[in-house]
Scaffold this motif. Structure first.
Motif, PDB file in Angstrom:
ATOM      1  N   LYS A 116       0.855  -1.189   0.000  1.00  9.73           N
ATOM      2  CA  LYS A 116       0.000   0.000   0.000  1.00  9.73           C
ATOM      3  C   LYS A 116       0.887   1.233   0.000  1.00  9.73           C
ATOM      4  CE  LYS A 116      -2.015   0.982   3.905  1.00  9.73           C
ATOM      5  NZ  LYS A 116      -2.970   0.869   5.039  1.00  9.73           N
ATOM      6  N   VAL A 117       0.595   2.187  -0.865  1.00 12.40           N
ATOM      7  CA  VAL A 117       1.310   3.461  -0.877  1.00 12.40           C
ATOM      8  C   VAL A 117       0.294   4.591  -0.751  1.00 12.40           C
ATOM      9  CG1 VAL A 117       3.283   2.642  -2.222  1.00 12.40           C
ATOM     10  CG2 VAL A 117       1.304   3.584  -3.402  1.00 12.40           C
ATOM     11  N   GLN A 118       0.727   5.677  -0.144  1.00 11.58           N
ATOM     12  CA  GLN A 118      -0.132   6.847   0.041  1.00 11.58           C
ATOM     13  C   GLN A 118       0.637   8.082  -0.396  1.00 11.58           C
ATOM     14  OE1 GLN A 118      -0.555   6.207   4.241  1.00 11.58           O
ATOM     15  NE2 GLN A 118      -2.567   5.219   4.047  1.00 11.58           N
ATOM     16  N   GLY A 119      -0.047   9.033  -0.999  1.00 12.99           N
ATOM     17  CA  GLY A 119       0.632  10.246  -1.436  1.00 12.99           C
ATOM     18  C   GLY A 119      -0.286  11.150  -2.222  1.00 12.99           C
ATOM     19  N   TRP A 120       0.334  11.997  -3.057  1.00 16.68           N
ATOM     20  CA  TRP A 120      -0.410  12.977  -3.843  1.00 16.68           C
ATOM     21  C   TRP A 120      -0.152  12.748  -5.329  1.00 16.68           C
ATOM     22  CZ3 TRP A 120       1.861  13.699   0.787  1.00 16.68           C
ATOM     23  CH2 TRP A 120       1.042  14.193   1.820  1.00 16.68           C
ATOM     24  N   VAL A 121      -1.182  12.934  -6.118  1.00 18.43           N
ATOM     25  CA  VAL A 121      -1.083  12.696  -7.561  1.00 18.43           C
ATOM     26  C   VAL A 121      -0.288  13.823  -8.215  1.00 18.43           C
ATOM     27  CG1 VAL A 121      -2.383  12.468  -9.707  1.00 18.43           C
ATOM     28  CG2 VAL A 121      -3.252  11.435  -7.588  1.00 18.43           C
ATOM     29  N   ARG A 122       0.724  13.433  -8.986  1.00 14.58           N
ATOM     30  CA  ARG A 122       1.520  14.414  -9.723  1.00 14.58           C
ATOM     31  C   ARG A 122       1.195  14.418 -11.206  1.00 14.58           C
ATOM     32  NH1 ARG A 122       5.627  16.949  -6.951  1.00 14.58           N
ATOM     33  NH2 ARG A 122       5.017  17.021  -4.755  1.00 14.58           N
ATOM     34  N   SER A 123       0.564  13.363 -11.692  1.00 15.28           N
ATOM     35  CA  SER A 123       0.106  13.353 -13.083  1.00 15.28           C
ATOM     36  C   SER A 123      -0.911  12.229 -13.257  1.00 15.28           C
ATOM     37  CB  SER A 123       1.263  13.181 -14.074  1.00 15.28           C
ATOM     38  OG  SER A 123       1.764  11.858 -14.015  1.00 15.28           O
ATOM     39  N   VAL A 124      -1.846  12.445 -14.192  1.00 17.04           N
ATOM     40  CA  VAL A 124      -2.868  11.451 -14.528  1.00 17.04           C
ATOM     41  C   VAL A 124      -2.932  11.342 -16.051  1.00 17.04           C
ATOM     42  CG1 VAL A 124      -5.282  10.753 -14.305  1.00 17.04           C
ATOM     43  CG2 VAL A 124      -4.243  12.168 -12.521  1.00 17.04           C
ATOM     44  N   ARG A 125      -2.882  10.082 -16.536  1.00 17.58           N
ATOM     45  CA  ARG A 125      -3.001   9.866 -17.982  1.00 17.58           C
ATOM     46  C   ARG A 125      -3.868   8.632 -18.196  1.00 17.58           C
ATOM     47  NH1 ARG A 125       0.898   7.481 -21.510  1.00 17.58           N
ATOM     48  NH2 ARG A 125       2.315   7.450 -19.726  1.00 17.58           N
ATOM     49  N   SER A 126      -5.103   8.870 -18.643  1.00 23.02           N
ATOM     50  CA  SER A 126      -6.052   7.780 -18.832  1.00 23.02           C
ATOM     51  C   SER A 126      -6.175   7.451 -20.312  1.00 23.02           C
ATOM     52  CB  SER A 126      -7.426   8.164 -18.273  1.00 23.02           C
ATOM     53  OG  SER A 126      -8.336   7.090 -18.383  1.00 23.02           O
ATOM     54  N   GLN A 127      -5.860   6.191 -20.657  1.00 18.25           N
ATOM     55  CA  GLN A 127      -5.983   5.723 -22.033  1.00 18.25           C
ATOM     56  C   GLN A 127      -7.104   4.687 -22.118  1.00 18.25           C
ATOM     57  OE1 GLN A 127      -2.075   4.349 -23.131  1.00 18.25           O
ATOM     58  NE2 GLN A 127      -1.189   6.410 -23.121  1.00 18.25           N
ATOM     59  N   LYS A 128      -7.357   4.241 -23.319  1.00 19.19           N
ATOM     60  CA  LYS A 128      -8.486   3.323 -23.517  1.00 19.19           C
ATOM     61  C   LYS A 128      -8.301   2.021 -22.743  1.00 19.19           C
ATOM     62  CE  LYS A 128     -11.282   1.229 -27.153  1.00 19.19           C
ATOM     63  NZ  LYS A 128     -11.474   1.056 -28.631  1.00 19.19           N
ATOM     64  N   GLU A 129      -7.057   1.522 -22.702  1.00 16.69           N
ATOM     65  CA  GLU A 129      -6.827   0.209 -22.106  1.00 16.69           C
ATOM     66  C   GLU A 129      -6.044   0.258 -20.798  1.00 16.69           C
ATOM     67  OE1 GLU A 129      -4.960  -2.169 -25.044  1.00 16.69           O
ATOM     68  OE2 GLU A 129      -6.736  -2.302 -26.317  1.00 16.69           O
ATOM     69  N   VAL A 130      -5.530   1.427 -20.434  1.00 17.23           N
ATOM     70  CA  VAL A 130      -4.716   1.493 -19.222  1.00 17.23           C
ATOM     71  C   VAL A 130      -4.765   2.902 -18.623  1.00 17.23           C
ATOM     72  CG1 VAL A 130      -2.581   2.091 -20.444  1.00 17.23           C
ATOM     73  CG2 VAL A 130      -2.444   0.921 -18.230  1.00 17.23           C
ATOM     74  N   LEU A 131      -4.657   2.955 -17.304  1.00 20.29           N
ATOM     75  CA  LEU A 131      -4.611   4.218 -16.563  1.00 20.29           C
ATOM     76  C   LEU A 131      -3.230   4.365 -15.937  1.00 20.29           C
ATOM     77  CD1 LEU A 131      -5.941   6.709 -15.108  1.00 20.29           C
ATOM     78  CD2 LEU A 131      -6.597   5.106 -13.288  1.00 20.29           C
ATOM     79  N   PHE A 132      -2.568   5.509 -16.190  1.00 15.21           N
ATOM     80  CA  PHE A 132      -1.254   5.778 -15.604  1.00 15.21           C
ATOM     81  C   PHE A 132      -1.371   6.927 -14.593  1.00 15.21           C
ATOM     82  CE2 PHE A 132      -0.025   4.006 -19.762  1.00 15.21           C
ATOM     83  CZ  PHE A 132       0.869   3.023 -19.350  1.00 15.21           C
ATOM     84  N   LEU A 133      -0.782   6.741 -13.430  1.00 14.38           N
ATOM     85  CA  LEU A 133      -0.666   7.799 -12.423  1.00 14.38           C
ATOM     86  C   LEU A 133       0.787   7.913 -12.000  1.00 14.38           C
ATOM     87  CD1 LEU A 133      -3.475   6.943  -9.808  1.00 14.38           C
ATOM     88  CD2 LEU A 133      -3.634   8.586 -11.664  1.00 14.38           C
ATOM     89  N   HIS A 134       1.169   9.106 -11.605  1.00 19.71           N
ATOM     90  CA  HIS A 134       2.432   9.280 -10.881  1.00 19.71           C
ATOM     91  C   HIS A 134       2.075   9.885  -9.529  1.00 19.71           C
ATOM     92  CE1 HIS A 134       4.385   8.955 -14.908  1.00 19.71           C
ATOM     93  NE2 HIS A 134       5.314   8.359 -14.173  1.00 19.71           N
ATOM     94  N   ILE A 135       2.543   9.250  -8.456  1.00 19.45           N
ATOM     95  CA  ILE A 135       2.262   9.792  -7.129  1.00 19.45           C
ATOM     96  C   ILE A 135       3.564   9.974  -6.353  1.00 19.45           C
ATOM     97  CG2 ILE A 135       0.005   8.670  -7.115  1.00 19.45           C
ATOM     98  CD1 ILE A 135       1.042   6.833  -4.910  1.00 19.45           C
ATOM     99  N   ASN A 136       3.499  10.878  -5.379  1.00 22.42           N
ATOM    100  CA  ASN A 136       4.677  11.206  -4.570  1.00 22.42           C
ATOM    101  C   ASN A 136       4.233  11.459  -3.140  1.00 22.42           C
ATOM    102  OD1 ASN A 136       6.877  13.033  -3.399  1.00 22.42           O
ATOM    103  ND2 ASN A 136       7.774  12.426  -5.347  1.00 22.42           N
ATOM    104  N   ASP A 137       5.051  11.025  -2.175  1.00 20.59           N
ATOM    105  CA  ASP A 137       4.716  11.238  -0.766  1.00 20.59           C
ATOM    106  C   ASP A 137       5.742  12.118  -0.046  1.00 20.59           C
ATOM    107  OD1 ASP A 137       6.886   9.583  -0.614  1.00 20.59           O
ATOM    108  OD2 ASP A 137       5.915   8.015   0.587  1.00 20.59           O
TER     109      ASP A 137
END
Length: 508
Positions: A52-73
C-alpha cells in the motif's frame, strides 16, 4: 440470586469460550504493508507481494486500455508510476489529489524506472480542484512566485528538494558533532542576555488586558500570551514577568560558555532572532544557528579547522544522500553552482588577516559603495570581493580591530593596531557564513573591559566563570540558512526555510 450450580455452569461456559477463541481466533482481513515511495523505488526484487502506498497525484493519464498515475509522498524527488485498469479512474483523480493505492510492485518495462505499482485498488482521500490550485501540471515556477503561496509551496518540486536537503544537512550536522564527541545542549530561546553587539532584540512581555493596571501579580493573573516589542532594555518594577527584561535569543554563545566549564566540547542547533527592519535577500527575523564551544583551545587555527571540517563533512553527506535533489536545484535554480561547490570542497580554505583584507580592498579597481578603511567593519560587497579575489575559494579573515568586536573576544595585545582573536569565514555569493573567536579567559583583562563598558554588574556571573577553573576556550556560529544558500546556489534566504519571518511579514 444464582445458585452454585448456575455459577459453575457460567464459569464453565466462559472457559470454553476462551479456549475456543484462543485455539481458533476469528479470521481478520489483513492489510498489505505500507511502504514509502522512496522504499518502493529502490526495491531490488519486486514481484508478488501486495503493498500500500499513500501520497499525492503528480500526473494522470487515462488511455483506452490502461490508466497511468504518478504519485509522490515527499520521501523522494522521483515519483512512483501506478498502472491500473481504466475502470479505477475517477473524476476526483486529479493533479494534487491525495490517494491511497493498493497493488503489487512489479519490475517496470521502461528504462527510466526500476519498478511500478500494478494497482488493484485506488481510493481518493482528498479531492483537489486543478482549476483553482495555484500550481499546474508540468509548469515550472520561479521561486518568487512559489513564495507567494507559503501554505502550498512545499508541494512543488523545488521546495520539496530544498526541504529534503535541509533535513539531511540537519542530520549530518548532528552526526558530525556526535562523532567528534560534542555534547548537545538545549539552550534557552528566552534569555536575559543580549550577547552584546549581536543585533537588535525582540523583547518578551506578557499580554494583559487594561484591567491589569500598572502592577502585574505574576502569581494570580491569567495572561493570554507572551508578546514581543522592540527592545527597551529598561527594567520596569512590577511589570516584568521574569523580574528582569527578557528577550528572544540572538545567540546561544554565552550559555555554551557556561557549559564549556564542565564539558570540553558542546554545541547547540536552534532558532535565533534578530529584530532587524530588513526585507533583503540576506536577512530573516527568525533563523537557525549552529553554535559550538571548545575548551582548552588556544589557537584560532584549531577553531578554523573545525569550521572547515564541519562545512565539508556536512556538504559531502548532503551530496551523497540527496543527489537528485541537489542536481535539480543546480540545474534549474543555480546553473554553474555544481562546479563552484566542487571547487570549495576540493581546495583548502585560505586565510588572510583583516589588515591584509583592507589592503586588498584599497587596491581594488572596483568602486565600492562603502569605502574600505582600517577600523571599519567589512560590508557584504567587501566580503564577496575578497572571495572572488581568492579564486572563489572560502577564505578566513582573522584578527579584527579590538573596537569592532564584543567584550568577550580575546585581546591580542598587539599595539598599536590592537586586534582581537576573531575570525569570519567568507564564502562565494553569500559573504560571511561562520563567525568565531577565542574568548577572553584572563580575569583581569575581562574585568577591565566590562568596567569600561559599564557592564560589570550585568555580567558578574560571566566573570565568575573566569574566577572558578577558567581555561582557554573558543567557539563559532554558523547561519544554517546561509549555509543552504551557499551549497545550493539559492539567492534569497526566504526560499531555504519552511516559514520565513521578516519585517512586515509573518504569514501562517
Amino acid at each position: 440470586m444464582m445458585g452454585l450450580p448456575s455459577i459453575w455452569a457460567a464459569r464453565a461456559l466462559s472457559r470454553a469460550v476462551r479456549a475456543y477463541c484462543t485455539s481458533a481466533p476469528c479470521p481478520r482481513r489483513t492489510q498489505p504493508p505500507k511502504v514509502s515511495i522512496r522504499d518502493a523505488l529502490v526495491s531490488q526484487s519486486p514481484g508478488g507481494e501486495s503493498v500500500k502506498v499513500q501520497g499525492w497525484v503528480r500526473s494522470v493519464r487515462s488511455q483506452k486500455e490502461v490508466l497511468f498515475l504518478h504519485i509522490n509522498d515527499g520521501s523522494s524527488l522521483e515519483h512512483l508510476q501506478i498502472v491500473a485498469d481504466p475502470s479505477l479512474d475517477s473524476c476526483d483523480l486529479t493533479f494534487g489529489s491525495s490517494v491511497e493505492v493498493q497493488g503489487v510492485l512489479v519490475k517496470s518495462p521502461y528504462k527510466k524506472q526500476n519498478v511500478e505499482l500494478k494497482a488493484d485498488k485506488i481510493e481518493v482521500i482528498g479531492h483537489c480542484d486543478p482549476k483553482t490550485f495555484p500550481f499546474k501540471y508540468k509548469e515550472r515556477y520561479p521561486l518568487e512566485y512559489i513564495r507567494q503561496h507559503p501554505h502550498l509551496r512545499c508541494r512543488t518540486n523545488a521546495l520539496g528538494s530544498i526541504l529534503r536537503v535541509r533535513s539531511e544537512a540537519t542530520d549530518a550536522i548532528h552526526s558530525f558533532f556526535k562523532t567528534n564527541g560534542y555534547l548537545h545542549v538545549h539552550t534557552p530561546v528566552i534569555t536575559s542576555n543580549d550577547c552584546e553587539g549581536a543585533g537588535e532584540l525582540f523583547q518578551v512581555e506578557v499580554s494583559c488586558t487594561s484591567e491589569c493596571g500598572d502592577h502585574i501579580d505574576v502569581y494570580n493573573f491569567q495572561p493570554s500570551q507572551f508578546v514581543l516589542k522592540p527592545s527597551s532594555k529598561v527594567k520596569q518594577p512590577g511589570k516584568n514577568f521574569f523580574d528582569v527584561p527578557a528577550f528572544l535569543t540572538v545567540s546561544a554563545q554565552l550559555h555554551l560558555e557556561v557549559m564549556s566549564g564542565a564539558f570540553t566540547q558542546v554545541f547547540t542547533f536552534g532558532p535565533t532572532f534578530r529584530a532587524e527592519n530588513s526585507q533583503s535577500r540576506r536577512h530573516l527575523a527568525e533563523f537557525y544557528m549552529v553554535e559550538a564551544e571548545m575548551s582548552f583551545v588556544e589557537s584560532l587555527q584549531d577553531i578554523m579547522q573545525v569550521m572547515e571540517t564541519l562545512f565539508k563533512a556536512t556538504t559531502e553527506a548532503v551530496l551523497s544522500n540527496c543527489p537528485e535533489d541537489v542536481e535539480l536545484l543546480h540545474k534549474f535554480v543555480a546553473p554553474g553552482q555544481k562546479d563552484k561547490l566542487e571547487q570549495m570542497l576540493k581546495n583548502k580554505f585560505l586565510i588572510i588577516s583583516y589588515t591584509e583584507a583592507i589592503d586588498i580592498l584599497k587596491k581594488a579597481s572596483q568602486n565600492f559603495t562603502f569605502t574600505p578603511k582600517w577600523g571599519v567593519d567589512l560590508q557584504t560587497e567587501h566580503e564577496k570581493y575578497l572571495v572572488e579575489y581568492c579564486g572563489s575559494i572560502p577564505v578566513f579573515v582573522t584578527d579584527y580591530p579590538f573596537d569592532l568586536k564584543p567584550f568577550y573576544m580575546r585581546d591580542n595585545e598587539d599595539e598599536p593596531q590592537h586586534t582581537v582573536a576573531a575570525v569570519d569565514l567568507l564564502v562565494p555569493r553569500i559573504g560571511e557564513l561562520f563567525g568565531g573567536s577565542l574568548r577572553e579567559e584572563r580575569f583581569h583583562l575581562l574585568q577591565q573591559r566590562l568596567a569600561r563598558l559599564g557592564l560589570t554588574d550585568t555580567y558578574q556571573w560571566y566573570l565568575d566563570l573566569r574566577r572558578f577553573g577558567s581555561v582557554p576556550h573558543g567557539g563559532f556560529g554558523m547561519g544554517f540558512e546561509r549555509y543552504l544558500q551557499c551549497i545550493l546556489g539559492v539567492d534569497n534566504i526566504k526560499d531555504v526555510i519552511p516559514f520565513p519571518r521578516f519585517s512586515h511579514s509573518c504569514l501562517l
